[in-house]
Write an enzyme that holds these catalytic residues in place. Structure first.
Site, PDB file in Angstrom:
ATOM      1  N   ASN A  81      15.709  -3.529  10.872  1.00 30.45           N
ATOM      2  CA  ASN A  81      14.654  -4.296  10.218  1.00 30.45           C
ATOM      3  C   ASN A  81      15.256  -5.026   9.019  1.00 30.45           C
ATOM      4  OD1 ASN A  81      12.373  -5.262   8.948  1.00 30.45           O
ATOM      5  ND2 ASN A  81      11.574  -3.245   8.353  1.00 30.45           N
TER       6      ASN A  81
ATOM      7  N   LYS B  69      13.868  -7.144   7.149  1.00 29.55           N
ATOM      8  CA  LYS B  69      12.863  -7.494   6.124  1.00 29.55           C
ATOM      9  C   LYS B  69      13.065  -8.971   5.732  1.00 29.55           C
ATOM     10  CE  LYS B  69      12.606  -2.680   4.938  1.00 29.55           C
ATOM     11  NZ  LYS B  69      12.300  -1.635   3.970  1.00 29.55           N
TER      12      LYS B  69
ATOM     13  N   HIS C  25       3.683  -1.689   8.845  1.00 28.59           N
ATOM     14  CA  HIS C  25       4.715  -1.241   7.903  1.00 28.59           C
ATOM     15  C   HIS C  25       4.071  -1.030   6.528  1.00 28.59           C
ATOM     16  CE1 HIS C  25       8.305  -1.083   5.477  1.00 28.59           C
ATOM     17  NE2 HIS C  25       9.009  -0.940   6.587  1.00 28.59           N
TER      18      HIS C  25
ATOM     19  N   GLU D  93       7.470   6.694   8.904  1.00 32.35           N
ATOM     20  CA  GLU D  93       8.208   6.195   7.742  1.00 32.35           C
ATOM     21  C   GLU D  93       7.502   6.628   6.463  1.00 32.35           C
ATOM     22  OE1 GLU D  93      10.923   2.617   8.802  1.00 32.35           O
ATOM     23  OE2 GLU D  93       9.007   1.911   8.020  1.00 32.35           O
TER      24      GLU D  93
ATOM     25  N   GLY E 139      13.593   2.721   1.303  1.00 27.64           N
ATOM     26  CA  GLY E 139      14.404   1.983   0.332  1.00 27.64           C
ATOM     27  C   GLY E 139      14.763   2.773  -0.911  1.00 27.64           C
TER      28      GLY E 139
ATOM     29  N   GLY F 100      16.334   0.001   7.703  1.00 28.09           N
ATOM     30  CA  GLY F 100      16.147  -1.159   6.832  1.00 28.09           C
ATOM     31  C   GLY F 100      17.459  -1.549   6.177  1.00 28.09           C
TER      32      GLY F 100
HETATM   33  P1  PGA Z   1      15.114   1.596   4.531  1.00 26.64           P
HETATM   34  O1  PGA Z   1      13.825   0.910   5.175  1.00 26.64           O
HETATM   35  O2  PGA Z   1      16.005   2.003   5.667  1.00 26.64           O
HETATM   36  O3  PGA Z   1      15.699   0.543   3.648  1.00 26.64           O
HETATM   37  O4  PGA Z   1      14.622   2.801   3.779  1.00 26.64           O
HETATM   38  C1  PGA Z   1      13.265   1.346   6.377  1.00 26.64           C
HETATM   39  C2  PGA Z   1      12.060   0.514   6.715  1.00 26.64           C
HETATM   40  O5  PGA Z   1      11.340   0.135   5.795  1.00 26.64           O
HETATM   41  O6  PGA Z   1      11.820   0.189   7.903  1.00 26.64           O
END
Ligand code: PGA
Length: 234
Positions: A23, A25, A109, A158, A164, A215
């Site tokens: 992802n 983003k 999400h 999640e 993040g 992410g």
């Molecule tokens: P992250 O995000 O791996 O940066 O924690 C995962 C997501 O939001 O799909």
């Protein structure tokens, strides 16, 4: 698995079908997304591990073209979909327009629930549009009590505290939540939240976990490939 005109090296299949989803983003312009694909694509194998890349809308067309030309075994995902059909909805992108490029779409999400006030009603409308457009919705839920709509087959657990932050859930707890989500439902459940190549295996070996939604670590193609290769090796 998408059809490929090329013959690809095969790797032994893991005991369950796994998903590894990148992802991006709101990161990577077209050139950066193509560079990522040029690094990751040639390393992908014919396998029951389904690898998916979700770039921004502006990259979808170029990524689709590049995947088709090279025959990489990678699926394409969109990060959002309109809850309306095609029509007078300025700024929206309808499922029927996305389906030309994407096999899958992220829905629900937590970043959209929080920053764009997406409610269960909106999310449910998006799932309906995805289904009507033959796009597989990947519904993100934040815990075992988040609504899972009847028609979805693919869910990502999640937890907000893990997204993040560099603080993933424990594999044990993620597996427990995945098990609860699967109770009385025929779904596959991925885990997402601060996944990287050093913790990927802990999650992937859990019986209830069918893959990873990645992410930040997906932005680095080398790091993402490491995660894919762990999935191939299981
Ligand atoms: P992250 O995000 O791996 O940066 O924690 C995962 C997501 O939001 O799909």
């Amino acid at each position: 698995m998408i059809d490929s005109p090329f013959s690809l090296p095969e790797v032994p299949s893991p005991s369950k079908d796994l998903w590894i989803v990148a992802n991006f983003k709101s990161n990577k312009n077209i050139q950066q997304a193509l560079e990522w694909l040029g690094y990751v694509g040639p390393e992908l194998k014919k396998s029951s591990v389904k690898v998916v890349v979700c770039p921004t809308f502006v990259c979808l067309s170029e990524i689709k073209k590049a995947v088709m030309v090279a025959g990489y075994p990678i699926l394409i995902g969109a990060q959002d979909i309109s809850r309306f059909d095609v029509g007078a909805y300025t700024g929206e992108v309808a499922g029927k327009l996305i389906s030309e490029f994407a096999d899958l779409v992220l829905v629900g999400h937590s970043e959209r629930r929080q920053n764009f006030q997406e409610t269960d009603e909106i999310i449910s409308g998006k799932i309906t549009q995805a289904k009507n457009s033959q796009i597989k919705p990947l519904l993100c839920v934040q815990n075992e009590n988040t609504a899972v709509f009847g028609s979805v087959e693919l869910v990502a657990y999640e937890p907000i505290f893990a997204i993040g932050t560099g603080h993933p859930d424990t594999a044990d707890n993620a597996s427990k939540v995945a098990g609860l989500l699967k109770k009385d439902r025929q779904i596959q459940v991925l885990y997402g939240g601060s996944v990287h190549s050093k913790n990927a295996e802990e999650f992937l070996v859990q019986e209830s976990i069918d893959g990873l939604l990645v992410g930040r670590a997906s932005l680095d193609p080398e790091e993402f490939l490491k995660i894919v290769k762990i999935a191939y090796s299981l």
